[in-house]
Scaffold this active site. Structure first.
Site, PDB file in Angstrom:
ATOM      1  N   GLU A 293       0.892  -1.175   0.000  1.00  0.00           N
ATOM      2  CA  GLU A 293       0.000   0.000   0.000  1.00  0.00           C
ATOM      3  C   GLU A 293       0.914   1.204   0.000  1.00  0.00           C
ATOM      4  O   GLU A 293       1.762   1.364   0.873  1.00  0.00           O
ATOM      5  CB  GLU A 293      -0.917  -0.025   1.228  1.00  0.00           C
ATOM      6  CG  GLU A 293      -2.049   0.992   1.151  1.00  0.00           C
ATOM      7  CD  GLU A 293      -1.728   2.271   1.881  1.00  0.00           C
ATOM      8  OE1 GLU A 293      -1.531   3.305   1.186  1.00  0.00           O
ATOM      9  OE2 GLU A 293      -1.664   2.253   3.113  1.00  0.00           O
ATOM     10  N   CYS A 327      -2.196   8.176   4.370  1.00  0.00           N
ATOM     11  CA  CYS A 327      -2.263   7.778   2.964  1.00  0.00           C
ATOM     12  C   CYS A 327      -3.600   8.193   2.361  1.00  0.00           C
ATOM     13  O   CYS A 327      -3.705   8.439   1.161  1.00  0.00           O
ATOM     14  CB  CYS A 327      -2.093   6.273   2.839  1.00  0.00           C
ATOM     15  SG  CYS A 327      -0.716   5.587   3.759  1.00  0.00           S
TER      16      CYS A 327
END
Length: 543
Positions: A293, A327
């Site tokens: 990720e 994120c």
């Protein structure tokens, strides 16, 4: 050996503690903050269950008070990385042969320890070492981390129960083995819960692990490593290896026993890992699993029917909680011209009430960015926007590094939807807004969907249902986690499995059964009860 079809306790999401005025939990946490702030911790490596001190150290400081030392961490070199590979390989045989429910019991006990006796330690170390407010630490280092430790055993049980059909006279079974080789977990600074999940998810499935934490989050990660030992994790199953990525990573990734990589961090770093694995393919004993990720340039798109108050709250929380260092943080927004005046006035009025400072002061909503490098990058972007004819600082913009790495929450109006801060990941408290003509809704949706290399999170605000469905469709491939009338942050384990595509990663959905599937290597077993004793088939006979 005990036999039974075991069921793990039904997982429930850990309640968020409010830490209200006069509450016992607030008093306990403040006492722990004071204790940790007055102590300098020496953090070793842990290889095969033994603490290792290399003598090559780095200082860990508070981002919001960068002159205040919290810890000294020993750094691994090539020698220690090689030793960790050996330790993980040795531990694999006994660990993967342990009944799955025994591995699950370690994780469940770790979750209970974190929910009780270790909660304040993890929260306080996350606040001090990563500059998180009490609420941001609580939802991360406590609640989300506990959720991973409780939900993953539940998902594992479901995965093990997934079995093929059997025809009459036979029994088909599916064995979910661990990978061939160890897993390399590389964790970021911004979420303690990610540092909890990345090594433990593969370990739950019978793998062993080498864990390289970010130096800027190593204090909270060290406490979790100690918690795992108390929970009964055997030596060598997880090897704790802080150190420079170029040294540790190169050694571990080059090892022929590498079975997989579990990564959260920058896109550039993950690309480098992928390239290194590709160069070593002929050397490995198996194809390593790569789960990552990475970056995001997350958006909020407002329709002319959007609720202005809800939109502004989502922009403030989504862009500026934890200084935008998520994120999933809202980094770009598209607002129709018909709403912009109201949105700008309300958002700036809200931000005027936001306090920034030391996270030990619970009245502060914003702390400091993580380090000097991040501070410099963000200040440069803000300074450039202030000078650019294509951008305007709407509010915020002040930077101060005298005591801590403080960047004031900043809103930039970008005249060009392709302006640098609308496209480049900054990872800080900077929100760029493009104001679009109402009649160009469709064209602007297309720009929002295509102007970023990332596809992690996104949100739309729209009260008109007829307009909402086409917007969701237009942005279908722009985000792996998509929100309607909500901010694009705050994915909850078991509720919103997390991950994105494009340059945001492999989209293997942490917080769901999908992630655990990546850490097993299935074996199909067919047993025939009465095998044939004649090689001839009936069709061979003519009469």
């Amino acid at each position: 050996m005990t036999h039974g079809i075991f069921q793990v306790p039904t997982p429930l999401n850990e309640p968020v503690r409010p830490y209200g005025p006069g509450s016992p939990e607030k008093a306990r946490l403040k006492a722990e903050l004071a204790r940790q702030a007055s102590t300098v911790v020496e953090i070793p490596l842990v290889i095969d269950g033994e603490e290792v001190r290399t003598g090559k150290t780095e200082t860990v400081s508070m981002p919001h008070a960068h002159g205040h030392k919290l810890a000294v961490v020993h750094l691994a070199g090539a020698k220690e990385a090689a030793a960790a590979c050996e330790a993980a390989s040795r531990a694999r045989r006994d660990w993967e042969r342990l009944p799955w429910q025994e591995r699950a019991a370690v994780m469940l006990r770790a979750g209970e320890l974190l929910a009780t006796t270790w909660r304040d330690r993890l929260n306080a170390s996350t606040m001090l070492g990563q500059s998180k407010t009490v609420h941001q630490a609580e939802i991360d280092a406590a609640c989300e981390a506990i959720d991973f430790l409780r939900f993953n055993p539940h998902f594992a049980a479901r995965l093990y129960a997934e079995q093929p059909q059997s025809s009459p006279g036979m029994w088909n079974r599916m064995e979910h083995r661990p990978l061939d080789g160890f897993v390399f977990a590389i964790t970021p600074f911004n979420f303690t819960s990610i540092a909890v999940n990345l090594p433990t998810a593969p370990v739950l499935m019978g793998n062993t692990c080498i864990w390289k934490p970010a130096t800027t989050s190593v204090l909270s990660n060290w406490y979790f490593m100690q918690l795992l030992a108390e929970a009964g994790l055997p030596r060598g199953v997880i090897n704790f290896l802080p150190g420079p990525g170029a040294v540790v990573g190169d050694m571990v990734i080059a090892d022929k026993r590498l079975g997989g990589v579990h990564f959260t961090g920058s896109t550039g770093t993950f690309n480098g890992i992928w390239n290194s694995v590709a160069r070593n393919l002929g050397h490995y004993g198996q194809y390593p699993r790569l789960v990552g990720e990475t970056g995001g340039k997350d958006f909020v798109f407002a329709h002319p029917s959007a609720d202005v108050e809800a939109l502004c709250v989502a922009l403030l929380r989504g862009a500026f909680e934890y200084q935008g260092q998520k994120c999933s943080a809202a980094s770009r927004a598209y607002v129709p011209k018909s709403l912009w005046k109201k949105v700008k006035e309300r958002l700036c009025a809200m931000l005027a009430e936001v306090k920034m400072g030391d996270v030990r002061d619970f009245t502060n909503f914003v702390g400091a960015v993580i380090d000097k490098k991040s501070y410099g990058k963000l200040k440069a972007a803000i300074d450039a926007a202030a000078k650019s004819p294509d951008a305007q600082i709407v509010c915020g913009g002040k930077c101060d590094d005298r005591v801590g790495w403080f960047i004031e929450p900043t809103v930039i109006e970008a005249k060009d939807p392709q302006y640098d801060t609308m496209c480049t990941e900054l990872f800080g408290p900077v929100l760029s807004v493009h104001v679009y003509p109402d009649q160009k809704l469709q064209a602007t949706l297309e720009i929002a969907a295509s102007s970023s290399e990332y596809a992690l999170t996104g949100a739309v605000f729209c009260e008109d249902r007829l307009a909402l469905t086409p917007m969701i469709e237009a942005l279908r491939f722009a985000a792996g986690n998509f929100y309607v009338n909500d901010k694009p942050t705050g994915a909850v384990v078991g509720q919103q499995p997390f991950g994105g595509s494009r340059m945001s990663g492999t989209n293997d959905k942490a917080g769901s059964i999908l992630n655990l599937m990546r850490w097993v290597s299935p074996r199909a077993i067919k047993e025939t009860f009465v095998p044939p004793r004649d090689w001839r088939y009936p069709f061979l006979a003519e009469a």
